[in-house]
Design a protein around this motif. Structure first.
Motif, PDB file in Angstrom:
ATOM      1  N   PHE A  36      50.479  10.999 -45.147  1.00 20.93           N
ATOM      2  CA  PHE A  36      49.641   9.807 -45.242  1.00 20.93           C
ATOM      3  C   PHE A  36      50.283   8.855 -46.231  1.00 20.93           C
ATOM      4  O   PHE A  36      50.657   9.241 -47.338  1.00 20.93           O
ATOM      5  N   SER A  37      50.439   7.617 -45.824  1.00 25.17           N
ATOM      6  CA  SER A  37      50.975   6.570 -46.684  1.00 25.17           C
ATOM      7  C   SER A  37      50.606   5.229 -46.071  1.00 25.17           C
ATOM      8  O   SER A  37      50.017   5.170 -44.993  1.00 25.17           O
ATOM      9  N   ILE A  38      50.977   4.182 -46.741  1.00 24.86           N
ATOM     10  CA  ILE A  38      50.729   2.837 -46.233  1.00 24.86           C
ATOM     11  C   ILE A  38      51.347   2.664 -44.843  1.00 24.86           C
ATOM     12  O   ILE A  38      50.803   1.956 -44.006  1.00 24.86           O
ATOM     13  N   SER A  79      54.661  12.835 -48.666  1.00 23.41           N
ATOM     14  CA  SER A  79      55.539  11.694 -48.367  1.00 23.41           C
ATOM     15  C   SER A  79      54.819  10.359 -48.517  1.00 23.41           C
ATOM     16  O   SER A  79      54.754   9.565 -47.575  1.00 23.41           O
ATOM     17  N   PRO A  80      54.304  10.066 -49.707  1.00 26.25           N
ATOM     18  CA  PRO A  80      53.514   8.850 -49.886  1.00 26.25           C
ATOM     19  C   PRO A  80      54.307   7.546 -49.818  1.00 26.25           C
ATOM     20  O   PRO A  80      53.695   6.479 -49.778  1.00 26.25           O
ATOM     21  N   ILE A 117      51.568   1.024 -56.964  1.00 28.77           N
ATOM     22  CA  ILE A 117      50.607   0.372 -56.077  1.00 28.77           C
ATOM     23  C   ILE A 117      50.453   1.180 -54.788  1.00 28.77           C
ATOM     24  O   ILE A 117      49.333   1.338 -54.279  1.00 28.77           O
ATOM     25  N   ALA A 118      51.542   1.715 -54.261  1.00 33.88           N
ATOM     26  CA  ALA A 118      51.455   2.555 -53.056  1.00 33.88           C
ATOM     27  C   ALA A 118      50.586   3.788 -53.314  1.00 33.88           C
ATOM     28  O   ALA A 118      49.815   4.213 -52.445  1.00 33.88           O
ATOM     29  N   LEU A 123      44.946   6.461 -53.234  1.00 33.42           N
ATOM     30  CA  LEU A 123      43.835   6.953 -54.053  1.00 33.42           C
ATOM     31  C   LEU A 123      42.560   6.137 -53.871  1.00 33.42           C
ATOM     32  O   LEU A 123      41.462   6.636 -54.132  1.00 33.42           O
ATOM     33  N   ARG A 124      42.675   4.906 -53.416  1.00 32.72           N
ATOM     34  CA  ARG A 124      41.503   4.028 -53.226  1.00 32.72           C
ATOM     35  C   ARG A 124      40.675   4.435 -52.012  1.00 32.72           C
ATOM     36  O   ARG A 124      39.509   4.078 -51.898  1.00 32.72           O
TER      37      ARG A 124
END
Length: 169
Positions: A36-38, A79-80, A117-118, A123-124
């Protein structure tokens, strides 16, 4: 039981796979490690594109995000900073100018790095996703971990999501 293992978890399991393992294991599965990542937002996209016919509406993971929330199972994001499965990082990658510009804008605003920021973006999410950082450099861990002290606004979260090429139906 010798008490050598305190918590059990799995990696890359969908809800039915979790249930199969849970049926054979008396200890509650507490963690599912998932990419999970942007730039890897399928779990989020599918929930936003409910009842749509576009590619983002396809449920590739059996609704694991909602399942985990309903069953108090923690998702740990591996793998953020990755895009694709093993294609590389999106941070400072010329293929993602809009995303990196948005990350830099927020990094400047909060006085941290784009990596932080990533991490803050992950975390948001209201699922309280944990981030798994892997590195050989302690400074990289400290740099990225600074994201834990940043709470992006909902608008900032969506601005990053949109800058990564995602949309709302």
């Amino acid at each position: 039981m010798d008490g050598k293992v305190r918590h059990f978890g799995v990696s890359n399991f969908n809800p039915s796979q979790v249930e199969l393992v849970q049926a054979a294991c008396s200890q509650r599965l507490m963690i599912d490690q998932l990419q999970f990542s942007i730039m890897h937002t399928g779990m989020v996209d599918q929930g936003i594109h409910v009842n749509m016919n576009d590619d983002r509406s396809i449920d590739h993971d059996g609704g694991i995000l909602n399942y985990a929330r309903l069953h108090n199972m923690t998702i740990q994001a591996w793998s953020p900073f990755q895009y694709g499965y093993f294609d590389g990082t999106f941070i400072n990658n010329d293929q993602f100018p809009k995303l990196n510009a948005e990350l830099q804008k927020l990094a400047d605003q909060y006085g941290v790095s784009k990596n932080a920021i990533a991490i803050a973006w992950i975390l948001r999410h209201p699922a309280h996703i944990q981030v798994m950082l892997g590195t050989m450099t302690p400074a990289h861990i400290a740099d990225s971990a600074a994201g834990a002290d940043i709470e992006l606004t909902k608008q900032e979260w969506y601005n990053v999501y949109f800058a990564a090429g995602n949309d709302l139906p």
